[in-house]
Design an enzyme around this catalytic site. Structure first.
Site, PDB file in Angstrom:
ATOM      1  N   SER A  12      19.131  33.309  40.998  1.00 45.38           N
ATOM      2  CA  SER A  12      20.173  32.499  41.017  1.00 45.38           C
ATOM      3  C   SER A  12      19.999  31.553  41.759  1.00 45.38           C
ATOM      4  O   SER A  12      19.631  31.942  42.776  1.00 45.38           O
ATOM      5  CB  SER A  12      21.360  32.983  40.715  1.00 45.38           C
ATOM      6  OG  SER A  12      22.128  33.036  41.847  1.00 45.38           O
ATOM      7  N   LYS A  13      19.674  30.559  41.154  1.00 43.03           N
ATOM      8  CA  LYS A  13      20.292  29.364  42.331  1.00 43.03           C
ATOM      9  C   LYS A  13      20.856  29.944  43.370  1.00 43.03           C
ATOM     10  O   LYS A  13      21.081  28.586  43.870  1.00 43.03           O
ATOM     11  CB  LYS A  13      21.153  28.247  41.562  1.00 43.03           C
ATOM     12  CG  LYS A  13      19.726  27.730  40.793  1.00 43.03           C
ATOM     13  CD  LYS A  13      19.777  25.855  40.056  1.00 43.03           C
ATOM     14  CE  LYS A  13      18.909  25.898  39.238  1.00 43.03           C
ATOM     15  NZ  LYS A  13      18.801  24.491  38.297  1.00 43.03           N
TER      16      LYS A  13
END
Ligand code: GLU
Length: 484
Positions: free
Chosen positions: A258-259
């Site tokens: 995930s970012k």
């Protein structure tokens, strides 16, 4: 029929590794079959879309060499095509929305956000459950405007009018096979918001249709949206593309990459860390796809071997060791001139602005390729060879540049100045020659040279080292030690 595929990122952050893989796989598929690869920026989320993010996506794709084949205008000065932006097509979405409304397949919903919230509350209260659980308890939003057609002077959403018949709705997925669910599970999803901007499902279907996309390859997090999209294709009587939903990429800790939690999810980070674009491509292409046990692919091989139908269901796992190994492999494998060209920005970054792809840089690449893990490391190793003068390490000087060492250095200088040409091959034998002439051990000759030339005791072979420095700089460094 030649495929037309697309990459449709939302510009709400950097280019994500998952996005880069989606782009790559689609691009490979197009290249392999002589098809077309389209880039469409889905910028309808106006709150989260930024120009910086658009730039990061374009830069990332260009750095990776993933080129797109068309755009709303012509390329500028031999550069890339401008990409398509959804916000430039608003009129088109309105046209289709009006058509659906007039056919009774969509409706204007004047229900306000407060009214919808109240409905949710009432439902929760009637069941005695918290609001978060109303969906599982069977809550389905039913608009009082669903079957009305009047036009009021009030803000409205345009909603799709889902005709649930109890039948299954679904599609053949290239990766997952048949995917379907009861159409009653879908709802009257929003096509246009009150400000007239389309939501993802609507914009996506209109564009995939208008752009004559034949294959939609995207992350499996979109599977749920695809059911609604299929309903739209059916309502519009449009041919639906072939869908392929790609597996996830998991971080090392087993969480989805995930970012927020994984800096390595940003393509730009790898560029900064000195990963070759091809190494990153080679690494991501295998996150969920394989070709036998092959580890390394040239660009041509990726194009030749990749097929959407061979994408697996198993999630890819991010493995930093493998990425580094892949980078090392390509640093060693590509021609030195190519690595040299890739190095220039990294050299410039640490202040070496006069480097260019020439014999000196190629020699340096050859010398350091066997041990460099990244271009950042390699640039740091090469930098001293572009400096004027060098600071000699005190301990190395004490040990190797005593009187005996200086005598060897002076002898080496005389031999070097007499060489007909300044190449590694011409320079290398002088250590042997001096050893034979003086009876000194080779180390007693090579180390003083090395310390005087590089300031320390480790460097590539004497020939390569001095060839990289060039004649003038070598002699200058020797003289600094010898005292002129
Ligand atoms: N804009 C969507 C995203 O970035 C695109 C999904 C699709 O490829 O349809 O997730």
């Amino acid at each position: 029929m030649k495929p037309r595929v697309r990459f449709a990122p939302s510009p709400t952050g950097y280019l994500h590794i998952g996005g880069a893989r989606t782009a790559l796989w689609n691009w490979l598929y197009a290249r392999r079959l002589g098809g077309t690869f389209v880039l469409r920026i889905e910028d309808t989320d106006q709150k989260r879309s930024t120009p910086e993010s658009v730039q990061a996506i374009l830069d990332g794709l260009r750095w990776l060499g993933i080129d797109w084949d068309e755009g709303p205008g012509l390329p500028n000065n031999g550069g890339p095509f401008p990409p398509y932006f959804q916000m430039e097509k608003i009129k088109r979405y309105h046209e289709i929305a009006e058509q659906l409304i007039s056919e009774g397949k969509a409706y204007r919903d004047y229900t306000t956000a407060e009214e919808t919230a109240q409905m949710r509350k009432d439902f929760a209260a009637s069941k005695g459950i918290p609001e978060e659980r109303i969906r599982e308890a069977g809550f389905k939003y039913t608009s009082p405007w669903r079957d009305k057609t009047e036009k009021l002077d009030k803000p409205y959403l345009v909603r799709f009018k889902l005709k649930a018949t109890g039948a299954k709705i679904g599609f053949e997925d290239l990766v997952h096979g048949r995917l379907e669910k009861p159409d009653e599970d879908l709802d009257d999803f929003v096509l246009l918001r009150a400000d007239g901007i389309p939501l993802y499902n609507f914009g996506c279907v209109v564009d995939d249709h208008d752009m004559q996309i034949t294959h939609v390859g995207r992350g499996q997090e979109h599977i749920n949206s695809t059911y609604s999209q299929v309903a739209l294709y059916q309502a519009l009587g449009w041919t639906q593309p072939v869908f392929a939903h790609f597996p996830l990429i998991m971080g090392q800790n087993g969480e989805k990459l995930s970012k927020r939690k994984h800096p390595e999810a940003d393509v730009g980070v790898h560029r900064k860390n000195g990963i070759l674009p091809h190494a990153l491509l080679n690494f991501v292409v295998r996150l969920g796809w394989s070709h036998g046990n092959d580890e390394y692919f040239t660009r041509e091989q990726m194009i030749e071997f990749f097929d959407l139908k061979d994408v697996g269901k198993t999630n890819g796992i991010w493995n930093p060791k493998k990425l580094t190994a892949t980078n090392e492999h390509w640093i060693k494998t590509f021609p030195p001139a190519q690595i040299g060209a890739a190095l220039l920005p990294y050299l410039a970054e640490i202040g070496v602005s006069d480097a260019k792809v020439d014999a000196k840089l190629e020699t340096a690449v050859k010398a350091f390729a066997p041990r460099a893990k990244t271009l950042v490391e390699m640039a740091a190793s090469i930098k001293p060879y572009y400096a004027k003068g060098v600071t000699v390490d005190a301990a190395a000087a004490t040990k190797h540049l005593d009187d005996a060492g200086k005598k060897m250095l002076a002898l080496a200088k005389t031999k070097l100045l007499a060489l007909p040409e300044w190449t590694a091959t011409a320079i290398d034998p002088i250590v042997d020659v001096i050893a034979t002439e003086t009876g000194a051990k080779k180390g007693m000759i090579a180390q003083p040279i090395r310390v005087a030339a590089t300031g320390g005791t480790t460097s590539p072979g004497i020939g390569d080292t001095l060839a990289m420095l060039g004649k003038d700089e070598t002699i200058r460094r020797f003289d600094a030690v010898l005292g002129g």
